[in-house]
Scaffold this motif. Structure first.
Motif, short mmCIF file in Angstrom:
data_model
loop_
_atom_site.label_atom_id
_atom_site.label_comp_id
_atom_site.label_asym_id
_atom_site.label_seq_id
_atom_site.Cartn_x
_atom_site.Cartn_y
_atom_site.Cartn_z
N GLN A 231 0.87 -1.25 0.01
CA GLN A 231 -0.09 0.09 0.20
C GLN A 231 0.85 1.32 0.10
O GLN A 231 0.58 2.01 -0.86
N ILE A 411 -3.04 6.98 6.81
CA ILE A 411 -2.69 7.93 8.11
C ILE A 411 -4.38 8.01 8.92
O ILE A 411 -4.49 8.08 9.92
N ASN A 412 -5.11 8.33 7.95
CA ASN A 412 -6.64 8.43 8.51
C ASN A 412 -7.08 7.07 8.95
O ASN A 412 -7.68 7.11 10.12
N SER A 413 -6.76 6.10 8.55
CA SER A 413 -7.20 4.70 9.32
C SER A 413 -6.12 4.48 10.44
O SER A 413 -6.77 3.96 11.55
N ARG A 415 -5.40 6.47 12.41
CA ARG A 415 -5.91 7.53 13.52
C ARG A 415 -6.67 6.63 14.56
O ARG A 415 -6.49 6.42 15.74
N LEU A 416 -7.72 5.47 14.08
CA LEU A 416 -8.17 4.50 14.88
C LEU A 416 -7.30 3.42 15.27
O LEU A 416 -7.54 2.90 16.54
N GLU A 417 -6.28 3.13 14.43
CA GLU A 417 -5.47 2.05 15.18
C GLU A 417 -4.62 2.32 16.07
O GLU A 417 -4.29 1.62 17.04
N MET A 418 -4.40 3.80 16.10
CA MET A 418 -3.54 4.23 17.45
C MET A 418 -4.12 3.85 18.62
O MET A 418 -3.59 3.98 19.85
N VAL A 423 -0.77 -1.36 20.20
CA VAL A 423 -0.96 -0.32 19.16
C VAL A 423 -0.66 -0.88 17.98
O VAL A 423 0.47 -1.77 17.80
N LEU A 428 0.92 3.45 10.26
CA LEU A 428 1.34 4.83 10.55
C LEU A 428 2.89 4.94 10.14
O LEU A 428 2.99 5.93 9.53
N PHE A 432 4.32 7.04 7.28
CA PHE A 432 5.20 8.10 7.68
C PHE A 432 6.52 8.16 7.13
O PHE A 432 7.16 9.18 6.48
N MET A 435 6.37 8.85 3.30
CA MET A 435 5.95 10.26 3.13
C MET A 435 7.07 11.14 3.56
O MET A 435 7.42 12.22 2.94
N PHE A 436 7.64 11.03 4.74
CA PHE A 436 8.85 11.91 5.09
C PHE A 436 9.64 11.83 4.33
O PHE A 436 10.30 12.72 3.94
#
Lengths: 460, 325, 724
Positions: A231, A411-413, A415-418, A423, A428, A432, A435-436
């Motif tokens: 992904q 990242i949006n999904s 959010r819930l996984e965090m 964890v 993420l 990260f 993208m970074f």
């Protein structure tokens, strides 16, 4: 073979850049700042990384319909890309649900039926990740072994590539050793050593990742068991598209309006100023939300034209770029207008006017080339901002299609996984990391471009 | 000067009209009044009758721009666009589609937004400027290079990370401040520490980098060389000359965003459940409350244009060479 | 740099100062809130749209008004299956059936003979409305605040700014007034259309009122309020001060369930008149925001931007905790308070909380008293034992957190648009195609991935707990399931493939053309989870070689597609209004077709046999006859498969040890009054769980200092260089 809108546009853009580069190469005054960029170590290293990303993105932009089965006359109605084809094993090796990076068992316990028919509550083995292991305790050794194998491949490729490149350039292998020494001492004008080392690093990384990905999920799997590494790689294309296609939309608008307003002044200026003040005073989020919804309505009304999921996702991506372009041209336009106003009063322009040169010629010959550095700098700077913006837009549900792979969606999904305990951090982390890297490379490259092109800094 | 301001204020009218028109078109291309009614009436047992009743009560049963059934001027006046737009110009926002007074809501939600935005801005400014000054002081050294790289790195992190990470670390692990929530008065402070901190840290990257460029530009100028030649120490040069002269672009940059501080930040407010204006618009879009959307867009553009005007004026104040004409 | 250190120190000082005040630093509630009595903390993520009982219809609205308004009936808090009992009524009304001439018929009379049924409701004398300015009267008995002048309005910004408040006894008139409001042109009640079909004369009343309203608009200029007391509904009569009567067209036994919903709660005309004043409307003080009821709580603060506070109603009538429950309740301690006066909690604070992550963290820190279990916090909270039994994780048990589970009275289903040429229609081909898909779409897996097992795969349309739902081998959907090892087992994929061959699509290709079958799934996409979910659906269809094309859109567009019959396959759900099988089967009744009549039958299913049986079943009494009708109905829809009965979600709720008398009750809205909080224990726990950790801050400050030293050193060196 199928060409999506974004595919076509991105290749159009590539061709444009190549043409532009070819033209630039012939002119000394244009080459000079580029040479400065080329001499900047940081700039070149980040350029290599960027090119690496771009290559993946472009490979991912050539789509075709695969045959349903080997030799079948019918093709699947979901197109895949060259890149997909290349990474097919990790594309199709889906687990049931979450699994951690390099895991060989699922992340959550489940009812597992043992071979003797007994049912226990345990972590089940994965279908693919580490499935080749007979003895689970040998996992670490296996991973290190695979990684080492990949590294050797990478090194070998690099060792073969360097003489090959040398041969292609010099048409002979004579004096390879002798000529390579200054490179490795770092004594060349261009930072060849740094470039070579970056290549080495990337080739080692790619090879060991490829080796590992065949047997493990490097970044784990997501909620429905898809490989997160895959992904993240697929998201590269989305990020690049948003960063570049937006520019493609924005540039003509900003350039033409900016120059016209600055050059002709009067009512043209008033009109254009009115246009961009109005547009920029509407909150961008609203414009984007409305346009995305608008497109959905259009698609709902013209269902037959958007028969496949990919087509819809592509349309949405294109639309997002379009609308981001429309919201972001105003800033550059304002800059260009101010600069044109200044250029217009320059002696050489005045002289040209006095000599009766046609206005269109003045615009193309004298004004346009002198705006080039502003355009370039702002385009390169915008790129990273746009890649980041995508993540935030996804949060408000007005980003790319939810079925498109993108860092924003990841990242949006996440959010819930965090909030899970333990964890689920790998989605993420993967988003990260990728993208970074891209944004950092783009930013560093932008810095070196700016240093080279900004006339005020050129003196440094 | 006064003339100029008056002219600019008059110029606002066509601008706002344009903004309003665009909002209107965008909203109604997507949502028909029928959709809005259904959204508000809920999901179960909604009939056509109820929908048309809802529309007529809120004036959404008129044509959008042009009413053919009426005579003369009423052709324009008896339309949704006219009915809904006129009030805005008198700052009369009216009632939201679910019946609450919008002005009252805005008045209430504005303060929490400000309470985050203002400290974030001030603290951020201080931190960014000091960081930038340090980088300029050590320019062309390894330290400065690392500083710039750090800035770029900080910039390359999405805003969501800062929020999620900050809440996790400070609120959940260290338990120093409440994770989310809000209160009025002084009690609000403990809720504000974390969002402000995150706002500041998230802004360092781009902020410090931007100020660094400003300072660098300034430091190349002739007067700085003269000052240095006079034997002033580097610190004196930086603080008295460079900082002072760089203040002009810094100030004007701040002035233009000042009015927009009211509008709040969507992400921060949603994650910290702070009842500000940032989430107001997005909620309204999701609930298809056109009355709120249109008011907020109008307010936003008004503040934006106001900010531009303020910038122009502040230019003349700090730099006497600039004349407004 | 110096400034940053100062900042860090400032932060430290604030933190220390707060630490001295003795409560945990991260306590989101200020001290004053904690002192006064027992307080329950709750949250809302979206502000409720309506608090007017004639308009409110969603669960987040009921959570609040259920505590304030009292309809005639309520569901027993503890007993299962759900049982109605009286609330503001004195006892359960007895229904009487009449024929055309007004002669009373025996209970078992044939349905055709019944012209109307009559419910007579008597109310307990002495019940008072909550204290409210609308009832405030001067000494001479005149209403104080019904003609507010500009000066009187000036200092008012919320309801509590009125100095005087009064009350009044609840009378039968108030109930009738509310029924009138259901069709008033001023309120848009969602059930007005439905009730007009049932309550005798309501439709005529509406027409007359609408006419009168137009007249009133012209004449009054909205100066005074539009009085609904004028005019009569033929079927709703006040008999005397404490009795009223409702007449229902024909036979409609489900009506009694409606009497337990806030739509039928009493409304004082004074409230309506008071809130009709334009001056108050301009200040957002309306009936839709400030309810006036007889219930155990009153809405003391209503700030939908931040929080809402319910406070104990001082005039609440006598009500006691139930004396008996279902077996096992006593052992669970649910009867410890039996017979004690209600309510127990003094205030309930609802706080705006938009994101689920902060909510969950705050629940674990003890700042919320109860929480649902989201799919992402699931693994942290719940684990299954070896036998597959649900339990809490040790981490939760350490905190003393409790768990409750219940299967909800709702169903999520995958609907096929029966008007669609490919998947719809009653041909054998289409039916087999639907059945094949039914086998392939593995909802057990869906439940385990997306709901963490919190759900039951449906065997039919009725969820457990509703009359007619059958457990065991006779209750399974034998078209899709086999009964194996004492549990239903989804049929083998081979069966599905065979069905697909019979339907004319071997391996998912059309037999004639060989082209792969592509079906369209209409979905709304909203959350981050959707991508995973949509992918999952695609995988299910791919098992049969069918290609599923997903058409995602927003909810509005989705609804209009359903309305116009443009959808092909879709997922939707239904939440029961009342625990009666009629409330589920009517979703497939031909007359309720979405496209034809705008009803709730979203798949537009039409089967005359089903319709005939449904008409017989709907008004019957629960008994063997009704059960056999239900069995036949289930058989028809299982065979025709207009729906794939997806699943009935299970509600899991977690609550802290200090939260007592909690029992999941999916029907009752007024649960709060039974519940109890031990706030002393809670404060203790909160302090225990929330001791702040300071050392990282100290560490950061030290680290900054450590960085500062070399910087200072270089600085000095450089300073000296320039000085040279």
């Amino acid at each position: 073979m199928v060409v999506y809108w974004t595919d076509g546009l991105i290749f159009f853009l590539v061709i444009m850049i190549v043409l532009l580069g070819w033209r630039t190469a012939g002119k000394e005054h244009l080459r000079r700042p580029w040479r400065k960029v080329a001499e900047n170590r940081m700039g070149m290293v980040s350029l290599v990384v960027l090119l690496f990303f771009v290559t993946i993105g472009l490979l991912d932009s050539v789509h075709f319909y695969p045959d349903l089965e080997e030799g079948s006359a019918h093709q699947s109605n979901e197109a895949i890309s060259l890149f997909d084809e290349w990474v097919t094993p990790i594309r199709v090796q889906d687990e049931k649900s979450y699994s951690a990076p390099f895991a060989n068992r699922l992340f959550a316990k489940e009812m597992v039926e043992l071979t003797d028919g007994q049912v226990v509550w345990d972590y089940p083995r994965l279908h693919y990740g580490g499935a080749h292991l007979h003895d689970e305790s040998r996992k670490t050794a296996d991973i290190i072994g695979l990684a080492g194998k990949g590294m050797l491949h990478g090194l070998a490729i690099w060792l073969l590539a360097i003489p090959l490149i040398y041969f292609l350039k010099q048409r002979t292998l004579k004096g390879v050793g002798h000529n390579l020494i200054p490179i490795f001492k770092g004594e060349t004008v261009l930072p060849l050593r740094a470039i070579a080392l970056t290549f080495l690093f990337l080739s080692i990384l790619t090879c060991s990742a490829a080796e590992l990905a065949l047997h493990y999920h490097i970044f784990g799997t997501d909620k429905v068991g898809q490989d997160v590494f895959y992904q993240a790689l697929k998201s590269i294309r989305t990020g690049l598209m948003i960063g570049t296609l937006t520019t493609l939309v924005m540039l003509p608008l900003a350039l033409s309006f900016g120059i016209l307003a600055g050059f002709f002044r009067g009512w043209v200026d008033d009109l254009i100023q009115y246009l961009y003040t109005t547009l920029s005073s509407i909150p961008g989020v609203l414009l984007i939300a409305a346009s995305i919804l608008m497109m959905q309505v259009y698609m709902a009304n013209h269902e037959e034209q958007f028969a496949s999921l990919a087509l819809r996702a592509d349309m949405r991506l294109l639309f997002l770029c379009l609308i981001l372009g429309i919201t972001s041209w105003t800033g550059l336009c304002r800059l260009l207008r101010a600069e044109t106003l200044k250029l217009r009063e320059m002696e050489y322009v005045q002289a040209a006017t006095a000599m009766g040169v046609r206005r269109s010629v003045i615009l193309v010959r004298h004004i346009l080339p002198n705006l080039f550095h502003i355009v370039l700098i702002s385009v390169v700077l915008d790129f990273s901002a746009l890649v980041l913006a995508e993540a935030v837009l996804s949060y408000v549900n007005i980003g790319v299609d939810p079925t498109t792979n993108s860092w924003g969606n990841m990242i949006n999904s996440a959010r819930l996984e965090m909030a899970r305990e333990p964890v689920v951090w790998w989605s993420l982390a993967a988003a990260f990391t990728f993208m970074f890297t891209l944004v950092l490379a783009a930013n560093l490259f932008a810095d070196s471009v700016r240093d080279a092109f900004d006339p005020r800094r050129a003196a440094d | 000067m006064i003339n100029y301001i008056i002219r600019r204020l008059l110029y606002m009218i066509p601008l706002l009209l344009g903004v309003n028109l665009i909002t209107f078109v965008l909203f109604f291309v997507v949502n028909s009044p029928d959709d809005m009614a259904r959204m508000h009436l809920g999901q179960k047992y909604v009939t056509e009758e109820a929908v048309s009743k809802w529309k007529s009560e809120r004036g959404y049963d008129l044509p959008l721009f042009w009413n053919d059934e009426q005579e003369g001027i009423e052709k324009v006046e008896e339309t949704i666009f006219f009915e809904k737009s006129v009030g805005l110009f008198f700052l009369n926002f009216g009632r939201s589609d679910n019946g609450r007074d919008i002005a009252a809501d805005i008045g209430q939600r504005m303060w929490p937004s400000l309470a985050i935005a203002l400290p974030s801005l001030i603290v951020g400014l201080l931190v960014n400027i000091s960081f930038a000054l340090l980088m300029v002081f050590f320019r062309a050294s390894r330290l400065a290079l690392w500083g710039v790289t750090l800035c770029v790195a900080l910039m390359s992190i999405s805003g969501l990370f800062y929020i999620i990470g900050g809440q996790f670390l400070v609120g959940k692990l260290l338990m120093l401040v409440p994770i989310s929530g809000y209160d009025t008065g002084l009690a609000a402070i403990k809720f504000l520490i974390l969002p402000v901190l995150i706002g500041v840290v998230g802004g360092i990257g781009s902020g410090a980098r931007w100020y660094r460029t400003l300072f660098l530009e300034e430091i190349e100028k002739d007067y700085v060389r003269t000052a240095r030649a006079k034997g002033l120490s580097e610190t004196r040069v930086l603080f008295t000359h460079v900082l002072q002269n760089a203040m002009i672009p810094i100030l004007t940059g701040v002035v233009v965003i000042l009015p927009l501080l009211f509008m709040g930040s969507l992400l921060t407010e949603s994650f910290f459940s702070i009842p500000g204006l940032g989430s107001y618009t997005i909620d309204a879009i999701n609930m298809q409350d056109f009355a709120i959307v249109r008011s907020m867009v109008f307010l936003g553009s008004l503040l934006y244009i106001f900010g531009l005007l303020l910038t122009d004026i502040s230019y003349t104040l700090v730099d006497p060479r600039v004349r407004l004409s | 740099m110096i400034k940053r250190i100062l900042l860090a120190m400032g932060l430290g000082v604030t933190v220390l100062l707060a630490a001295c005040s003795g409560e945990p630093l991260n306590n989101p509630y200020s001290g004053e809130n904690q002192s006064a009595g027992e307080t329950l903390y709750n949250s809302f993520s979206e502000r409720p749209k309506h608090l007017d009982p004639a308009r409110a219809y969603s669960s987040n609205e009921y959570a609040i008004i259920g505590q304030i308004y009292e309809p005639p009936l309520q569901y027993h808090y503890l007993k299962r299956p759900y049982q109605l009992e009286s609330l503001s009524a004195k006892e359960l009304p007895v229904v009487r059936y009449m024929d055309k001439r007004g002669k009373e018929l025996p209970k078992e009379a044939a349905e055709e003979l019944i012209a109307w049924s009559e419910y007579e409701i008597s109310i307990t004398p002495g019940t008072q409305f909550q204290p409210h300015p609308a009832f405030a009267r001067s000494n001479s008995g005149k209403l104080l605040y019904h003609k507010l002048s500009a000066e009187q309005l000036e200092p008012i910004s919320q309801l509590s700014d009125f100095e005087e408040a009064g009350s009044r006894e609840l009378i039968a008139e108030d109930f009738v007034y509310q029924i009138k409001r259901l069709v008033s042109p001023l309120t848009h009640s969602p059930i007005s259309e439905l009730m007009k079909q049932h309550i005798l004369g309501l439709s005529d009343f509406e027409k007359a009122t609408a006419k009168r309203y137009q007249q009133w608009l012209k004449e009054s200029g909205k100066k005074h309020f539009f009085d609904l007391r004028q005019g009569e509904i033929a079927g709703v009569k006040v008999i005397d001060r404490y009795h009223y009567r409702i007449r229902i067209r024909g036979k409609y036994p489900q009506f009694i369930y409606w009497l337990a919903m806030p739509f039928f709660a009493p409304m004082a005309w004074e409230a309506d008149s008071f809130y009709a004043q334009q001056g108050l409307i301009d200040k957002n003080i309306t009936l839709d925001w400030y309810p006036v009821g007889t219930g155990p709580y009153l809405l003391a603060e209503n700030n939908p931007n931040r929080r809402m506070i319910l406070e104990r109603n001082p005039l609440f009538h006598d009500a006691a905790y139930p004396l008996e429950g279902e077996p096992g309740d006593k052992e669970k301690g649910l009867l410890n308070d039996a017979g004690k006066k209600l309510p127990f909690i003094d205030r309930v604070v609802y706080i705006l909380e938009k994101e689920s992550i902060p909510y969950w963290s705050k629940f674990l820190q003890g700042y919320y008293d109860a929480s649902g279990v989201s799919s992402d916090s699931f693994d942290q909270a719940i684990e299954f034992s070896g036998e597959g039994e649900v339990g809490l994780t040790p981490a939760m048990m350490d905190k003393g957190i409790q768990l409750q589970t219940a299967v909800t009275t709702s169903i999520y289903y995958m609907g096929f648009n029966m008007l669609d040429p490919v998947v719809g229609g009653s041909t054998e081909r289409a039916r087999k195609l639907r059945q094949a898909i039914g086998i392939a779409v593995d909802f057990e897996e869906y439940i385990s991935i997306f709901l963490n097992g919190r759900g039951v795969a449906s065997q039919g349309i009725l969820p457990p707990g509703i009359f007619g739902n059958e457990e065991g081998s006779e209750g399974i959907n034998h078209y899709l399931y086999d009964w194996l090892n004492n549990q239903p087992k989804r049929k083998n994929l081979e069966v599905a493939k065979r069905l697909l061959v019979e339907a004319g699509y071997p391996n998912g290709r059309a037999r004639e053309t060989g082209k792969p079958l592509a079906l369209y799934f209409d979905a709304t996409s909203s959350g981050p989870d959707d991508k995973a979910r949509l992918n999952w659906y695609r995988k299910q269809f791919a098992k049969l070689g069918i290609q599923l094309v997903i058409r995602a859109t927003d909810y509005n567009r989705f609804q209009s597609k359903i309305r116009n019959g443009n959808a092909q396959i879709f997922m939707w759900g239904w939440n029961a209004d009342y625990p009666d099988p009629e409330n589920f089967f009517f979703l497939l009744y031909g007359q309720n077709g979405k496209v034809s009549n705008g009803g709730e039958n979203a798949t537009n299913y039409q089967n005359s046999e089903f319709d005939r049986l449904f008409e017989q079943m709907r008004n019957g009494e629960n008994g063997p006859e009704r059960l056999s009708q239900i069995r036949q109905l289930q058989e028809i829809i299982r065979r025709d498969s207009p729906w794939l009965f997806g699943f009935h979600p299970k509600a899991f709720s977690l609550y802290h040890d200090w939260y007592k008398n909690l029992k999941t009750n999916l029907m009752a809205n007024n649960r709060l009054k039974y519940q109890r909080i031990d706030s002393e224990f809670r404060n203790k726990k909160r302090e225990e769980w929330n001791s702040p950790v300071f050392w990282p801050i100290v560490l950061i400050v030290l680290l900054l200092l450590l960085v500062f030293i070399p910087v200072w050193y270089i600085y000095r060196k450089k300073e000296q260089e320039t000085a040279l």
